[in-house]
Motif scaffolding. Structure first.
Motif, PDB file in Angstrom:
ATOM      1  N   TRP A 136       0.817  -1.482  -0.676  1.00  0.00           N
ATOM      2  CA  TRP A 136      -0.058  -0.084  -0.143  1.00  0.00           C
ATOM      3  C   TRP A 136       0.834   1.454   0.363  1.00  0.00           C
ATOM      4  N   MET A 137       1.899   1.022   1.193  1.00  0.00           N
ATOM      5  CA  MET A 137       2.949   2.153   1.096  1.00  0.00           C
ATOM      6  C   MET A 137       4.237   2.325   0.093  1.00  0.00           C
ATOM      7  N   GLY A 138       4.151   1.020  -0.256  1.00  0.00           N
ATOM      8  CA  GLY A 138       5.835   1.088  -0.593  1.00  0.00           C
ATOM      9  C   GLY A 138       6.217   1.501  -0.327  1.00  0.00           C
ATOM     10  N   GLU A 139       7.788   1.686  -1.112  1.00  0.00           N
ATOM     11  CA  GLU A 139       9.000   2.460  -0.915  1.00  0.00           C
ATOM     12  C   GLU A 139       8.992   3.639  -0.456  1.00  0.00           C
ATOM     13  N   ALA A 140       7.610   4.144   0.044  1.00  0.00           N
ATOM     14  CA  ALA A 140       7.665   5.433   0.982  1.00  0.00           C
ATOM     15  C   ALA A 140       7.815   4.699   2.529  1.00  0.00           C
ATOM     16  N   LEU A 141       6.981   3.936   2.458  1.00  0.00           N
ATOM     17  CA  LEU A 141       7.592   3.441   4.080  1.00  0.00           C
ATOM     18  C   LEU A 141       8.770   2.613   4.925  1.00  0.00           C
ATOM     19  N   ALA A 142       9.123   2.481   2.993  1.00  0.00           N
ATOM     20  CA  ALA A 142      10.749   1.085   3.433  1.00  0.00           C
ATOM     21  C   ALA A 142      11.747   2.543   4.093  1.00  0.00           C
ATOM     22  N   HIS A 143      11.460   3.569   3.896  1.00  0.00           N
ATOM     23  CA  HIS A 143      12.119   4.620   4.339  1.00  0.00           C
ATOM     24  C   HIS A 143      12.079   5.006   5.388  1.00  0.00           C
ATOM     25  N   ARG A 144      11.189   5.224   6.136  1.00  0.00           N
ATOM     26  CA  ARG A 144      10.393   5.533   7.140  1.00  0.00           C
ATOM     27  C   ARG A 144      10.043   4.752   8.348  1.00  0.00           C
ATOM     28  N   VAL A 145      10.671   3.476   8.437  1.00  0.00           N
ATOM     29  CA  VAL A 145      10.187   2.019   9.548  1.00  0.00           C
ATOM     30  C   VAL A 145      12.056   1.857   9.379  1.00  0.00           C
ATOM     31  N   ASN A 146      12.396   1.464  10.589  1.00  0.00           N
ATOM     32  CA  ASN A 146      14.240   1.321  11.301  1.00  0.00           C
ATOM     33  C   ASN A 146      13.814  -0.044  10.585  1.00  0.00           C
ATOM     34  N   MET A 147      14.084  -0.774   9.766  1.00  0.00           N
ATOM     35  CA  MET A 147      14.075  -2.441   9.655  1.00  0.00           C
ATOM     36  C   MET A 147      15.328  -3.157  10.482  1.00  0.00           C
ATOM     37  N   LYS A 148      16.585  -2.032  10.547  1.00  0.00           N
ATOM     38  CA  LYS A 148      17.020  -2.662  11.864  1.00  0.00           C
ATOM     39  C   LYS A 148      16.119  -2.995  13.233  1.00  0.00           C
ATOM     40  N   ALA A 149      15.634  -1.798  13.985  1.00  0.00           N
ATOM     41  CA  ALA A 149      14.751  -1.880  14.581  1.00  0.00           C
ATOM     42  C   ALA A 149      13.984  -3.390  14.719  1.00  0.00           C
ATOM     43  N   MET A 150      13.864  -3.594  13.742  1.00  0.00           N
ATOM     44  CA  MET A 150      13.059  -4.334  13.840  1.00  0.00           C
ATOM     45  C   MET A 150      12.662  -5.834  13.416  1.00  0.00           C
ATOM     46  N   ARG A 151      14.277  -5.676  12.710  1.00  0.00           N
ATOM     47  CA  ARG A 151      14.801  -7.262  12.783  1.00  0.00           C
ATOM     48  C   ARG A 151      15.058  -7.917  14.241  1.00  0.00           C
ATOM     49  N   TRP A 152      15.433  -6.487  15.441  1.00  0.00           N
ATOM     50  CA  TRP A 152      15.842  -6.421  16.776  1.00  0.00           C
ATOM     51  C   TRP A 152      14.461  -7.578  17.199  1.00  0.00           C
ATOM     52  N   VAL A 153      13.618  -6.984  17.049  1.00  0.00           N
ATOM     53  CA  VAL A 153      12.616  -6.587  18.112  1.00  0.00           C
ATOM     54  C   VAL A 153      11.719  -8.644  17.718  1.00  0.00           C
ATOM     55  N   ALA A 154      11.133  -8.788  16.317  1.00  0.00           N
ATOM     56  CA  ALA A 154      11.114 -10.226  15.676  1.00  0.00           C
ATOM     57  C   ALA A 154      12.344 -10.881  16.186  1.00  0.00           C
ATOM     58  N   ALA A 155      14.101 -10.813  16.109  1.00  0.00           N
ATOM     59  CA  ALA A 155      14.548 -11.575  17.211  1.00  0.00           C
ATOM     60  C   ALA A 155      13.829 -11.321  18.636  1.00  0.00           C
ATOM     61  N   ALA A 156      13.682 -10.621  18.853  1.00  0.00           N
ATOM     62  CA  ALA A 156      13.709 -11.001  20.128  1.00  0.00           C
ATOM     63  C   ALA A 156      11.920 -12.189  20.780  1.00  0.00           C
ATOM     64  N   LEU A 157      11.070 -11.572  19.618  1.00  0.00           N
ATOM     65  CA  LEU A 157       9.773 -12.204  19.770  1.00  0.00           C
ATOM     66  C   LEU A 157      10.110 -13.516  19.418  1.00  0.00           C
ATOM     67  N   PHE A 158      10.612 -14.417  18.413  1.00  0.00           N
ATOM     68  CA  PHE A 158      11.669 -15.636  18.348  1.00  0.00           C
ATOM     69  C   PHE A 158      12.124 -16.294  19.647  1.00  0.00           C
ATOM     70  N   VAL A 159      13.041 -15.813  20.274  1.00  0.00           N
ATOM     71  CA  VAL A 159      13.377 -15.981  21.414  1.00  0.00           C
ATOM     72  C   VAL A 159      12.487 -16.221  22.685  1.00  0.00           C
ATOM     73  N   VAL A 160      11.731 -15.296  22.729  1.00  0.00           N
ATOM     74  CA  VAL A 160      10.879 -15.703  24.309  1.00  0.00           C
ATOM     75  C   VAL A 160       9.754 -17.176  23.501  1.00  0.00           C
ATOM     76  N   LEU A 161       9.205 -17.217  22.594  1.00  0.00           N
ATOM     77  CA  LEU A 161       8.356 -17.991  21.962  1.00  0.00           C
ATOM     78  C   LEU A 161       9.496 -19.315  22.293  1.00  0.00           C
ATOM     79  N   GLY A 162      10.959 -19.364  22.326  1.00  0.00           N
ATOM     80  CA  GLY A 162      11.974 -20.111  22.269  1.00  0.00           C
ATOM     81  C   GLY A 162      12.197 -20.740  23.757  1.00  0.00           C
ATOM     82  N   VAL A 163      11.689 -19.753  24.299  1.00  0.00           N
ATOM     83  CA  VAL A 163      11.932 -20.308  26.238  1.00  0.00           C
ATOM     84  C   VAL A 163      10.266 -20.494  26.492  1.00  0.00           C
ATOM     85  N   LEU A 164       9.440 -20.118  25.688  1.00  0.00           N
ATOM     86  CA  LEU A 164       8.055 -20.282  26.086  1.00  0.00           C
ATOM     87  C   LEU A 164       7.920 -21.875  26.017  1.00  0.00           C
ATOM     88  N   ALA A 165       9.146 -22.111  24.605  1.00  0.00           N
ATOM     89  CA  ALA A 165       9.157 -23.563  24.360  1.00  0.00           C
ATOM     90  C   ALA A 165       9.047 -24.841  25.397  1.00  0.00           C
TER      91      ALA A 165
END
Length: 177
Positions: A136-165
């Motif tokens: 929907w927002m295409g390339e404009a979104l890519a420049h506004r979202v901090n992808m490095k921070a999003m990768r760290w959040v995703a990584a943390a969520l996966f680790v939390v799921l691993g701990v819960l498992a």
């Protein structure tokens, strides 16, 4: 966030400029791919004991957490072909999703939970939540979202799921052996 499918969403939106067929292509490709992945997860769960399955799922989520920190890239500048927007998106997404983090996460979730339909619908919903804004927002979104921070959040969520498992009792894992 920031994986190959999202990059493909940006690319398709920029090149094809037809949002609805792109979104529908993503939906149907994801449903097909995740149904295949979840079926593999259910099959694998039937091969091991609940305790072994618990450990495998936990280790898988830890691995996904590490993998989430590595930015994905689309290889080369592939031509999209002469097919329509929907078919181009359907085929491209299905193929790009093969061997991707979300496909392996779908396998792990289906192995853990005894509901193929719920896993497929949940992982597909997650894929749509991540990719519709990219279309929907295409390339404009890519420049506004901090992808490095999003990768760290995703990584943390996966680790939390691993701990819960790991903390979940083996009795909570389906015994399909």
């Amino acid at each position: 966030m920031g994986d190959k499918t999202q990059l493909l969403s940006f690319l398709l939106a920029a090149r094809l400029k037809r949002r609805l067929p792109i979104i529908l292509g993503i939906l149907f490709a994801t449903l097909a791919n995740h149904f295949l992945a979840a079926s593999v997860g259910v099959w694998l769960a039937g091969l091991v004991s609940p305790e072994a399955l618990r450990r495998i799922v936990a280790l898988s989520f830890f691995a996904f957490g590490a993998w989430a920190l590595k930015p994905d890239k689309l290889e080369g500048d592939r031509q999209l072909g002469g097919a329509g927007v929907f078919v181009t998106t359907l085929v491209a997404f299905f193929l790009v999703e093969m061997g991707d983090k979300t496909q392996f996460a779908t396998i792990a979730l289906a192995a853990r939970y005894d509901s193929l339909v719920a896993v497929v619908l949940g992982t597909t919903l997650g894929m749509m939540i991540a990719n519709i804004p990219a279309v929907w927002m295409g390339e404009a979104l890519a420049h506004r979202v901090n992808m490095k921070a999003m990768r760290w959040v995703a990584a943390a969520l996966f680790v939390v799921l691993g701990v819960l498992a790991l903390l979940a009792p083996s009795a909570g894992f389906p015994d399909r052996t």
